[in-house]
Motif scaffolding. Sequence first.
Motif, PDB file in Angstrom:
ATOM      1  N   ALA A   1      -3.329   8.851  -1.128  1.00 21.93           N
ATOM      2  CA  ALA A   1      -3.509   7.966  -2.282  1.00 21.93           C
ATOM      3  C   ALA A   1      -4.369   8.690  -3.307  1.00 21.93           C
TER       4      ALA A   1
ATOM      5  N   SER B   1       0.802  -1.208   0.000  1.00 19.51           N
ATOM      6  CA  SER B   1       0.000   0.000   0.000  1.00 19.51           C
ATOM      7  C   SER B   1       0.834   1.258   0.000  1.00 19.51           C
TER       8      SER B   1
ATOM      9  N   LEU C   1      -1.492   4.684  -5.270  1.00 23.83           N
ATOM     10  CA  LEU C   1      -0.874   4.139  -4.076  1.00 23.83           C
ATOM     11  C   LEU C   1      -0.589   5.253  -3.083  1.00 23.83           C
ATOM     12  N   MET C   2      -0.504   4.883  -1.821  1.00 26.69           N
ATOM     13  CA  MET C   2      -0.158   5.865  -0.800  1.00 26.69           C
ATOM     14  C   MET C   2       1.270   6.342  -1.020  1.00 26.69           C
TER      15      MET C   2
ATOM     16  N   CYS D   1      -9.170   4.280  -9.084  1.00 26.79           N
ATOM     17  CA  CYS D   1      -9.452   4.959  -7.817  1.00 26.79           C
ATOM     18  C   CYS D   1     -10.928   4.792  -7.479  1.00 26.79           C
TER      19      CYS D   1
END
Length: 334
Positions: free
Chosen positions: A320, A4, A309-310, A290
């Motif tokens: 994110a 993540s 992604l973060m 998203c």
Amino acid sequence: MAGSGTAHLRNGDEVLRVENLTVRFRAGRNRTVHAVSEVSFDVARGETLGIVGESGCGKSSAARAIMQMPPPTSGSVRLNGQELTGLRGEALRQTRRQLQMIFQDPISSLNPRRRVRDIVAEGPRVWGAENGAERIDEALEAVGLDPATAAGRRPHEFSGGQCQRVSIARALVLEPQVIICDEPVSALDVSVQAQILNLLEDLKARYRLTLVFIAHDLAVIKNISDRVLVMYLGKTCELAPAEALVERPAHPYTRALLSAVPRGPLRLTAAEEERMGGEPPSPIAPPSGCRFRTRCPRADARCATEEPLMRPIAPDHWVACHHPARDPSAFEAP
């Protein structure tokens, strides 16, 4: 964190670490609810991490998965470095003393047939703790209840706020390191909410507790949390210190939540309100790319095909989003 992109604590002093937590469950034939999808975070010793998002975003599912009630579909949950996922029987029971939970509805979470002393005493009795009676009295006093008058009464004789104090005493009596608070004030009047929040802050300092505080109200989360994790449709949107999140929100969804706070710092334009209105998509069929793109005023073709992604945009501030705002002026009201 792996998968993540969420940051670990710099000093490594985490008491709770969650990595790629995923919760899926069946909802009829050939239907799967994607309740939590690869959520990662860690919580420092003595910290309060707030988790916020709309109803149905996966906050409570994540909390129950951390407690292994039931275990997550996949991912890792570590308490003081010990992996909880996969533990069964006595090995899992041994961890429960250090990881307690306070539930949303204080009245329904208490056995109506039992007296308060028996409710609070259940944990010490199960564990065979020494000085059980003294611990019960201390826990009741710590939450603002008089043991002499409260211990012999049943839950229906108390108000909602008093019942929540009993629930907190039940969690506190086992001297846990981490307490997960699953929307503990949402069912209470505003004045009582403030009392319970102040109580949790006092107990945190007195007993060096670590809290994971879940709510849908960002105003409540901001007042009690050191850092805030924003969730949408099972995914992490943003993670930042509480003050930075309010003053410099980077994700469009965080902005939408802030705009809903009465007398809050942000207001959306008419176009943004129209786009961000409505209900989130179904977790049975989440959008590609998203998950917020169907309600986002900044969404483009990339958002439909590529999941963000973060990634860090400032010290301790992660988001994110393919199009995060880095300039606070981008969020000022027109």
